[in-house]
Design an enzyme around this catalytic site. Structure first.
Site, PDB file in Angstrom:
ATOM      1  N   HIS A 225       0.837  -1.199   0.000  1.00 19.16           N
ATOM      2  CA  HIS A 225       0.000   0.000   0.000  1.00 19.16           C
ATOM      3  C   HIS A 225       0.880   1.261   0.000  1.00 19.16           C
ATOM      4  CE1 HIS A 225      -3.107  -2.838   1.399  1.00 19.16           C
ATOM      5  NE2 HIS A 225      -3.938  -2.003   0.831  1.00 19.16           N
ATOM      6  N   ASP A 297      -3.643  -5.848  -8.907  1.00 19.36           N
ATOM      7  CA  ASP A 297      -4.014  -5.154  -7.677  1.00 19.36           C
ATOM      8  C   ASP A 297      -4.209  -3.682  -8.063  1.00 19.36           C
ATOM      9  OD1 ASP A 297      -4.578  -4.714  -5.002  1.00 19.36           O
ATOM     10  OD2 ASP A 297      -2.791  -5.748  -4.263  1.00 19.36           O
TER      11      ASP A 297
END
Length: 380
Positions: A225, A297
């Site tokens: 992230h 992703d």
């Protein structure tokens, strides 16, 4: 929830609000569809887009525009994150919004269990333990039964795709996977057995699954992230084993999700797996002979956005061999992103970075699972 995760979530809410406010300047152009391309290539690019939205109700301008773009064929799939989850009534309203047109998008959500379960008991859903706890307390057959129940609940609400299971090896110190118990085991055979139970259980209810995070996130020491998780020094060939077992089974997952994982021995240019041809095409498609849909992703995550913009991310993901391109479109909200994506792909084709055949082949793989998913939802 850790303090770090809480602060990161708060920061995302603030960034999302600011991005939404700025993006609204272009909203009227996107709403009325001005300058919208309508040819075969534009339709194919739309089918490749898996897009997020801002807000937790059908009153959200972002959700309403995305639903409108889906009806026009500009976006082929929509995904829900925790920021989109309100009350049971609000979720049902959002799903009605996205399913209201003749051209319905695929609807995806993370429903692994444990901390990664957007729909909980408060929404009338069966609580799912984390993967590590499932493997410690249930047989694969028992797990399959539980996952089948969860699949029926997702299907009844209107979802088509569950972005799971996790096939990563279990390393308890991993900040994105291990600390939350998201991986089943350290043993590839056990991982594959429980992942297969997950895939088969949800498939029995018509829910399509995406095995993740290829080529293996388990031993990463950082969280993608925030930046690309460099697995170059920790990754071994054994981390391919769970994927190889599941992909070779009689019930291979219709999708595999790549992670934002840097693996220099395979991809010396340092690009994360989501935009890396040696990993997506070389390892997954050629070595493991996977012919299904490869989903990235979120390309807006820091691992990619810190090194390239959306245009490069979308083009390079397709060039790498990916099919379904996840773009949250939240922090730098752009109402015109689907239209821009068509322009970016055209430019890449003109420059020889992509070929039209490549784009059309990716779109056809996505369309195949779309037909499967929508046929299952109609039979419910």
């Amino acid at each position: 929830m850790t303090v770090r995760r809480t602060l990161r979530r708060l920061r995302r809410y603030v960034q999302g609000g600011l991005g939404m406010a700025i993006g609204m300047l272009a909203y009227p152009i996107a709403w009325f569809g001005w300058f919208r391309p309508r040819d075969k290539l534009a339709a194919a690019v739309g089918d490749l887009l898996l897009v997020g939205f801002y807000g937790a109700s059908s009153a959200s301008p972002s959700a309403r525009l995305l639903a409108r773009q889906a009806r026009r064929g500009q976006v082929g799939a929509v995904f829900f994150v925790d920021q989109n989850i309100g009350t049971a009534e609000e979720i049902a309203g959002l799903l009605r919004l996205f399913r209201s047109g003749a051209s319905q998008p695929l609807l995806a959500i993370d429903h692994e269990g444990g901390i990664v379960q957007r729909l909980t008991a408060a929404h009338g859903f069966t609580p799912l333990p984390a993967a590590r706890d499932i493997a410690a307390t249930m047989s694969p057959a028992e797990a399959r039964s539980l996952y089948a129940q969860a699949g029926r609940e997702l299907a009844a609400l209107g979802f088509h795709i569950n972005l799971g299971p996790v096939l990563d090896v279990d390393e308890p110190t991993n900040p994105a996977i291990g600390v939350f118990g998201r991986a089943y085991s350290t043993d590839p055979e056990h991982i594959a057995a429980y992942a297969q139970a997950f895939i088969e259980g949800f498939a029995s209810a018509g829910i399509l699954c995406a095995a993740k995070h290829f080529p293996g996130h388990g031993r990463a020491v950082s969280d993608s992230h925030d930046g690309a998780a460099d697995i170059s020094a920790t990754w071994t060939e054994a981390e391919l084993d769970p994927f190889a077992r599941v992909l070779a089974s009689n019930h291979a997952p219709p999708m595999v999700m790549t992670g934002h994982l840097r693996l220099d021995p395979v991809a010396p240019d340092g690009r994360p797996a989501t935009v890396s041809a040696p990993i997506v095409t070389g390892l997954l498609r050629e070595r493991l002979r996977y012919q299904g849909v490869v989903v990235t992703d979120d390309l807006d995550m820091g691992a990619v956005s810190h090194i390239m913009g959306r245009e490069d991310a979308i083009v390079q993901a397709i060039a790498a061999g990916s099919d379904l391109l996840m773009v949250k479109n939240l922090f730098g909200y752009d109402p015109l992103m689907p239209q821009r994506a068509v322009s970016w792909v055209r430019t890449a084709i003109a420059r020889g970075v992509l070929s039209e055949e490549q784009v059309m082949a990716a779109a056809e793989r996505v369309r195949a699972i779309r037909r499967q998913a929508l046929a299952s939802s109609r039979s419910e």
